[in-house]
Design a protein around this motif. Structure first.
Motif: not given
Length: 170
Positions: A100-102, A107-108, A114-119
């Motif tokens: 979700s957008e939330d 997360l950001i 450092d972070i990697s986010i999967y949509l």
């Protein structure tokens, strides 16, 4: 929901052996929120304190779907499964799934490394306000297949990157 997270794990393939689902135990960690879905590549939970991290662990079922086996606390029985999701591209273990957008925003904004986010493919996140990153970190947001949409709804400037933060969209 737990059934949606279960479907994502099954759709991901054999390398997803389970998943963690965010619950509100009032644990000391605020990193995971209720409803967060984390695909897992190991069933070894010996070093994970689910109540501290506010997570339940579920072992991946094999289709047809069977009720999940939560650890450490029981959850209500799952709803009947939705139609199967499209197959996902291989998801590196260092990516965190945002449904979700939330979740993307949290997360950001809460990241300290450092972070990697999967949509998910074909996701359509309607951004209602600015997402700020104020740490010297690298943020990668990726999707696969048909990709995902971050919809500014006709506005611009939805990402504020300060103090060395960098953002990569793939």
């Amino acid at each position: 929901t737990v059934p949606q997270c279960q479907e994502l794990c099954v759709a991901y393939g054999a390398t997803c052996v389970g998943f963690e689902f965010g619950v509100d135990y009032g644990g000391g960690s605020t990193y995971y929120k209720p409803g967060d879905c984390q695909l897992s590549f190991s069933v070894d939970i010996s070093s994970c304190d689910g109540s501290y991290y506010n997570l339940d662990f579920y072992i991946r079922p094999t289709p047809p779907f069977s009720p999940p086996l939560p650890l450490p606390s029981p959850s209500p029985p799952p709803s009947p499964p939705s139609p199967p999701l499209p197959p996902l591209a291989p998801l590196s273990p260092d990516f965190i799934y945002a449904a979700s957008e939330d979740q993307l925003r949290s997360l950001i904004m809460d990241a300290t490394a450092d972070i990697s986010i999967y949509l998910p493919p074909r996701a359509d996140f309607k951004l209602g306000s600015q997402i700020s990153c104020t740490s010297d970190i690298k943020v990668t947001v990726a999707s696969s297949g048909e990709g995902a949409m971050l919809d500014g709804q006709g506005k611009t400037g939805f990402f504020s990157l300060q103090y060395g933060c960098s953002l990569t969209l793939r």
